[in-house]
Design a protein around this motif. Sequence first.
Motif, PDB file in Angstrom:
ATOM      1  N   GLN A   1       0.851  -1.187   0.000  1.00  0.00           N
ATOM      2  CA  GLN A   1       0.000   0.000   0.000  1.00  0.00           C
ATOM      3  C   GLN A   1       0.890   1.241   0.000  1.00  0.00           C
ATOM      4  O   GLN A   1       1.667   1.457   0.927  1.00  0.00           O
ATOM      5  CB  GLN A   1      -0.919   0.025   1.225  1.00  0.00           C
TER       6      GLN A   1
ATOM      7  N   CYS B   1      -6.522   4.330  -8.748  1.00  0.00           N
ATOM      8  CA  CYS B   1      -5.902   4.810  -7.514  1.00  0.00           C
ATOM      9  C   CYS B   1      -6.995   5.294  -6.566  1.00  0.00           C
ATOM     10  O   CYS B   1      -8.108   5.598  -6.978  1.00  0.00           O
ATOM     11  CB  CYS B   1      -4.942   5.966  -7.822  1.00  0.00           C
TER      12      CYS B   1
ATOM     13  N   ASN C   1      -1.201  -0.992  -4.426  1.00  0.00           N
ATOM     14  CA  ASN C   1      -2.447  -0.311  -4.089  1.00  0.00           C
ATOM     15  C   ASN C   1      -2.051   1.119  -3.727  1.00  0.00           C
ATOM     16  O   ASN C   1      -1.325   1.328  -2.761  1.00  0.00           O
ATOM     17  CB  ASN C   1      -3.143  -0.989  -2.903  1.00  0.00           C
TER      18      ASN C   1
ATOM     19  N   ARG D   1       1.022   2.076  -9.510  1.00  0.00           N
ATOM     20  CA  ARG D   1      -0.256   1.366  -9.678  1.00  0.00           C
ATOM     21  C   ARG D   1      -0.091   0.304 -10.770  1.00  0.00           C
ATOM     22  O   ARG D   1      -0.513  -0.836 -10.613  1.00  0.00           O
ATOM     23  CB  ARG D   1      -1.366   2.358 -10.032  1.00  0.00           C
TER      24      ARG D   1
END
Length: 184
Positions: A102, A155, A127, A122
Amino acid sequence: MLLNTHRSQLVVVDVQARLMPAIAEADQVLANTGILLKAARRLGVPVTATEQYPKGLGTTVDTIAEALPPEAVVVPKITFSAAGNAAIAERITSLRGEGRDQLVICGAEAHVCVLQTALAFRNAGFNVFVVADAVSSRSQHSVNAACARLLHAGCNWVTTEMILFEWMERAGTDDFRALSPLIR
């Protein structure tokens, strides 16, 4: 998908001395970036900061540089996308190898370096969470265009408070007591 401190890493893009005076709502970007850095430090979220051509745009703004956790890495670049810099890409990718998939991104400019960094990572399978109240550009039109394009690409467009509450997970903890005053 909710953010998790064990899966997150924070990327501070080009919050630099000679660039920030031209940025719309720069005070808000600096304040919220500072909050994100304090939370990252407290919660053990790794931080990578970038500097676009520091010889011309200066280094990271003093208040942000001072807020960086001791283990943060600051990397100069000349590519607009941080992913285009081998040292930055290697660091972020190696952290993904530790389960940190992330990517929380803040900084400037929303429609150039932030956008290109977010899209590249991305596309690399991360993520990506772009912090709406901690990114900006010289014009609001550019921020709006970046937002639309980032959302279309998959996104996430989030706020500083969303990140803090997701990272903290619950009230009544020492982390909550330490960090909640930052957003009151």
